[in-house]
Design a protein around this motif. Structure first.
Motif, PDB file in Angstrom:
ATOM      1  N   VAL B 170       0.837  -1.203   0.000  1.00  0.00           N
ATOM      2  CA  VAL B 170       0.000   0.000   0.000  1.00  0.00           C
ATOM      3  C   VAL B 170       0.875   1.258   0.000  1.00  0.00           C
ATOM      4  O   VAL B 170       0.639   2.209  -0.746  1.00  0.00           O
ATOM      5  CB  VAL B 170      -0.954   0.007   1.221  1.00  0.00           C
ATOM      6  CG1 VAL B 170      -1.594   1.373   1.421  1.00  0.00           C
ATOM      7  CG2 VAL B 170      -2.023  -1.055   1.055  1.00  0.00           C
ATOM      8  N   ILE B 171       1.912   1.248   0.836  1.00  0.00           N
ATOM      9  CA  ILE B 171       2.815   2.404   0.940  1.00  0.00           C
ATOM     10  C   ILE B 171       3.491   2.662  -0.410  1.00  0.00           C
ATOM     11  O   ILE B 171       3.551   3.800  -0.891  1.00  0.00           O
ATOM     12  CB  ILE B 171       3.917   2.133   1.994  1.00  0.00           C
ATOM     13  CG1 ILE B 171       3.325   1.788   3.344  1.00  0.00           C
ATOM     14  CG2 ILE B 171       4.894   3.307   2.077  1.00  0.00           C
ATOM     15  CD1 ILE B 171       2.738   2.846   4.117  1.00  0.00           C
ATOM     16  N   ILE B 172       4.001   1.598  -1.018  1.00  0.00           N
ATOM     17  CA  ILE B 172       4.728   1.761  -2.279  1.00  0.00           C
ATOM     18  C   ILE B 172       3.785   2.285  -3.369  1.00  0.00           C
ATOM     19  O   ILE B 172       4.110   3.235  -4.084  1.00  0.00           O
ATOM     20  CB  ILE B 172       5.384   0.428  -2.701  1.00  0.00           C
ATOM     21  CG1 ILE B 172       6.512   0.096  -1.725  1.00  0.00           C
ATOM     22  CG2 ILE B 172       5.930   0.526  -4.125  1.00  0.00           C
ATOM     23  CD1 ILE B 172       7.111  -1.270  -1.901  1.00  0.00           C
ATOM     24  N   ILE B 173       2.594   1.679  -3.457  1.00  0.00           N
ATOM     25  CA  ILE B 173       1.624   2.153  -4.459  1.00  0.00           C
ATOM     26  C   ILE B 173       1.264   3.614  -4.178  1.00  0.00           C
ATOM     27  O   ILE B 173       1.216   4.442  -5.088  1.00  0.00           O
ATOM     28  CB  ILE B 173       0.348   1.270  -4.450  1.00  0.00           C
ATOM     29  CG1 ILE B 173       0.690  -0.136  -4.916  1.00  0.00           C
ATOM     30  CG2 ILE B 173      -0.737   1.876  -5.338  1.00  0.00           C
ATOM     31  CD1 ILE B 173      -0.468  -1.109  -4.868  1.00  0.00           C
ATOM     32  N   GLY B 174       1.032   3.925  -2.895  1.00  0.00           N
ATOM     33  CA  GLY B 174       0.674   5.290  -2.517  1.00  0.00           C
ATOM     34  C   GLY B 174       1.743   6.280  -2.927  1.00  0.00           C
ATOM     35  O   GLY B 174       1.457   7.323  -3.530  1.00  0.00           O
ATOM     36  N   GLN B 175       2.996   5.948  -2.632  1.00  0.00           N
ATOM     37  CA  GLN B 175       4.100   6.851  -2.968  1.00  0.00           C
ATOM     38  C   GLN B 175       4.219   7.005  -4.485  1.00  0.00           C
ATOM     39  O   GLN B 175       4.462   8.095  -4.990  1.00  0.00           O
ATOM     40  CB  GLN B 175       5.419   6.305  -2.375  1.00  0.00           C
ATOM     41  CG  GLN B 175       6.629   7.185  -2.628  1.00  0.00           C
ATOM     42  CD  GLN B 175       6.615   8.445  -1.753  1.00  0.00           C
ATOM     43  OE1 GLN B 175       5.730   8.632  -0.910  1.00  0.00           O
ATOM     44  NE2 GLN B 175       7.567   9.336  -1.980  1.00  0.00           N
ATOM     45  N   PHE B 176       4.005   5.889  -5.185  1.00  0.00           N
ATOM     46  CA  PHE B 176       4.079   5.927  -6.650  1.00  0.00           C
ATOM     47  C   PHE B 176       2.999   6.857  -7.206  1.00  0.00           C
ATOM     48  O   PHE B 176       3.271   7.726  -8.033  1.00  0.00           O
ATOM     49  CB  PHE B 176       3.920   4.507  -7.219  1.00  0.00           C
ATOM     50  CG  PHE B 176       3.962   4.474  -8.727  1.00  0.00           C
ATOM     51  CD1 PHE B 176       5.176   4.480  -9.404  1.00  0.00           C
ATOM     52  CD2 PHE B 176       2.783   4.459  -9.469  1.00  0.00           C
ATOM     53  CE1 PHE B 176       5.218   4.463 -10.784  1.00  0.00           C
ATOM     54  CE2 PHE B 176       2.806   4.447 -10.853  1.00  0.00           C
ATOM     55  CZ  PHE B 176       4.031   4.448 -11.512  1.00  0.00           C
ATOM     56  N   ILE B 177       1.773   6.663  -6.710  1.00  0.00           N
ATOM     57  CA  ILE B 177       0.668   7.503  -7.196  1.00  0.00           C
ATOM     58  C   ILE B 177       0.941   8.976  -6.893  1.00  0.00           C
ATOM     59  O   ILE B 177       0.730   9.852  -7.725  1.00  0.00           O
ATOM     60  CB  ILE B 177      -0.672   7.058  -6.552  1.00  0.00           C
ATOM     61  CG1 ILE B 177      -1.083   5.708  -7.132  1.00  0.00           C
ATOM     62  CG2 ILE B 177      -1.768   8.094  -6.768  1.00  0.00           C
ATOM     63  CD1 ILE B 177      -2.337   5.127  -6.527  1.00  0.00           C
TER      64      ILE B 177
END
Lengths: 324, 324
Positions: B170-177
């Motif tokens: 979730v963190i990685i996707i969030g940071q990517f977005i």
């Protein structure tokens, strides 16, 4: 156009809300007009109504009232957060201005509530203290007599502790998860646990607060299990915290090694006691506690009784007693 | 990959965290052990996932004070779906996540369409969701048994539960977005100067509502992991969690004024808070010292972040131009 719509929406919401409030207010004031006549009005002020213990207490009071509807009128109040002392102080004030005859209160703090209760008592309101005993030194200093009706928490915790100690050997290590450390009950329960451990020669290696709640207790329990590898038991000052401790023990894979004990006998711990994940808890009959307090208030109000402390029973709950 | 940038962005936070781990390693006997790290890994997912949503909300210059209550409500619905409705696990999880999402949608829609500050709307939701959680559970802790336990159990070979892996994803996707998509850049732009973005023809309302809805969905997901760790649905769960989440996000350098923030740094903020809690409990720190130390670390971390952001240069500049 859009702006108008918004304004309209805002106005309608406001109107609807005010109507709702007026409706609520009216139903209450209707009650007052009938009850002020001759029956005494008793206000029950509890701690968190969200906590099952106080919820059953409230239900017990309402049942007592349903059985004696012609003797008195009852107002049941609770605060939303167990540690919100000022909200409880406000509530006592509201009840005073409402003109109640007696206040039966489970104080959120054993000291902070005393000044307002003194004012209530001075104003002629009978104050009965239930559940959490007010600080007796301060009461004595102020020359206040606020009868306490309730269980002896220290004895209850000692009984639970003794069951744990029987399973352990001298010099075994245990830890205590306390309630909010400023409350009388938290202190009494810790002392009761310590009494039992001392009698059994068991070492208490850590004492920390779990704030009466499940998740903080879970975190503290996990830390205790990590730090003290030889821990044999976690003694929790209430059942919510015991649930958190059980989860911590299970997460650490120590079900066979670490005993968990609680206090209060809430319904959620029953399956855990039956399947052995918890060893014991204590039942203070919270459902009857408020009713005892109300009865004591009625006895005093009718002039039949002198205001004095009354001790109520605490029962030990184990797998054995549940199977009976 | 810009290593220098990476270093200035994340290194200070990681160093503070490692410093804490080292400090508690010295102060306690068993802190730097696989067991403690596994405990931390099972404790952080709920807060980490909520902090991810909170970062987005703060970036658009909003705030969500309702996350703790929303967590309790979603957890309550999970319990009700599992126990009372006898839903299969996966469906119960969907119910919990949707409950969170709807709460978030409510926050977003009201605050955007009626132009009420999110601080006020979510303050209201904080009460509403908590009340609904009590209603849903009848104010009782629901013991869920082992139905959810597989999610809390460490995965073989990895030592961390699946919840931790999902949180990291979730963190990685969030940071990517946030950093690599137009949607993310728009959020930062909205937080910096909303009217400019709107005048540029970007529909800001929908974007803002979506951020609150995402935060709600994430809170629902967090509730699933929170509940699975404790094996019980507690209507009192997550009281004060909004403050922990905001603290973690702010430690991570996200601005309360909007327009600046990093989800990865928020995650490190969560690690710092969790490590502090576990460490202080493990060394058996007294209640008052726990509070003082936690507060000091928050202030220290934010100070370091401010210095890193050229705080002093800005101050000098403002002093020179006389805007101080």
């Amino acid at each position: 156009m859009k702006k108008h719509f918004k304004l309209l929406l805002q106005t309608t919401t406001c109107t609807a809300l005010s109507l709702l409030l007026i409706a609520c207010g009216q139903s209450k004031s209707d009650k007052t007009s009938t009850e002020t006549a001759e029956k005494p009005v008793i206000a029950l002020i509890m701690k968190s109504l969200a906590n099952e213990f106080f919820k059953t207490m409230g239900e017990g009071a309402e049942m007592h009232h349903a059985e004696n509807p012609d003797q008195y009128d009852l107002i049941v109040n609770g605060i939303k957060n167990e540690s919100d002392v000022s909200a409880q102080v406000d509530m006592v004030e509201q009840m005073m201005s409402r003109g109640v005859d007696a206040i039966v209160i489970a104080p959120a703090d054993s000291k902070a509530l005393i000044p307002i209760l003194k004012r209530a008592s001075d104003a002629g309101v009978l104050v009965i203290n239930i559940d959490n005993k007010l600080d007796s030194d301060i009461l004595k200093e102020l020359n206040l007599n606020l009868p306490f009706v309730g269980p002896n928490n220290r004895d209850g915790a000692r009984m639970v502790g003794e069951v744990v100690a029987q399973q352990l050997q001298a010099n075994d290590e245990v830890a205590i998860i306390e309630g909010i450390t400023t409350t009388f009950n938290a202190i009494q329960r810790r002392l009761g646990f310590e009494d039992a451990m001392q009698a059994g020669g068991v070492k208490v290696v850590s004492k920390q607060s779990g704030y009466w709640e499940m998740e903080p207790a879970n975190n503290v329990a996990s830390a205790m299990l990590n730090e003290h590898e030889n821990l044999k038991a976690l003694l929790c000052a209430n059942d919510s915290m015991a649930l958190g401790a059980v989860a911590a023990v299970r997460a650490a894979g120590l079900e066979e090694k670490v005993l968990v004990a609680g206090f209060d006998n809430i319904s959620a711990v029953r399956p855990l006691i039956l399947n052995g994940q918890m060893i014991a808890t204590a039942d203070q009959h919270g459902d009857q506690l408020a009713a005892f307090g109300i009865q004591a208030a009625l006895d005093i109000l009718s002039g039949g009784e002198q205001p004095k402390d009354q001790q109520t029973v605490v029962d030990l709950i184990t797998q054995e007693t549940l199977n009976q | 990959m810009n290593y220098k940038r990476w270093f200035t962005d994340y290194a200070p936070m990681i160093l503070i965290w490692l410093g804490l781990v080292l400090l508690f390693g010295i102060l306690s006997d068993n802190f730097v052990t696989s067991r403690t790290l596994a405990t931390l890994a099972s404790q952080v997912p709920p807060l980490a996932i909520i902090a991810c949503g909170m970062t987005l909300v703060l970036i658009i210059a909003g705030i969500d004070l309702s996350v703790g209550s929303t967590l309790a409500l979603a957890s309550a619905m999970l319990g009700v779906a599992l126990v009372d409705w006898e839903f299969p696990l996966i469906l119960a999880i969907v119910v919990a996540v949707i409950t969170g999402g709807l709460t978030g949608l409510f926050n977003g829609a009201i605050s955007v369409y009626l132009r009420i500050p999110s601080f006020i709307v979510t303050l209201g939701t904080l009460e509403i969701a908590r009340g609904l959680a009590y209603l849903a559970t009848d104010s009782q802790t629901k013991y869920l048994g082992v139905a959810l336990e597989p999610m809390a159990r460490p995965l073989p070979g990895l030592g961390v539960p699946i919840s931790f892996l999902i949180a990291v994803v979730v963190i990685i996707i969030g940071q990517f977005i946030l950093t690599r998509t137009t949607y993310g850049r728009y959020l930062i732009a909205i937080g910096t100067n909303e009217s400019a973005v709107r005048l540029a023809g970007v529909p800001t309302a929908r974007k803002k509502i979506s951020v609150f809805a995402i935060t709600g969905l994430l809170t629902g997901l967090a509730a699933v992991f929170f509940t699975s760790r404790l094996g019980s649905a507690d209507p009192n769960a997550g009281v004060g969690m909004e403050l922990s989440a905001i603290a973690a996000v702010v430690i991570g350098g996200t601005s309360l004024m909007g327009g600046r923030g990093s989800i990865i740094n928020s995650f490190i903020g969560v690690l710092i808070i969790a490590t502090l809690g576990a460490g202080l409990a493990q060394i058996g720190a007294s209640e008052p010292s726990k509070r003082v130390v936690t507060g000091l670390v928050i202030v220290l971390a934010v100070t370091i972040d401010a210095l890193r952001g050229g705080f002093f240069q800005k101050l000098k500049m403002r002093f020179k131009t006389g805007t101080l």
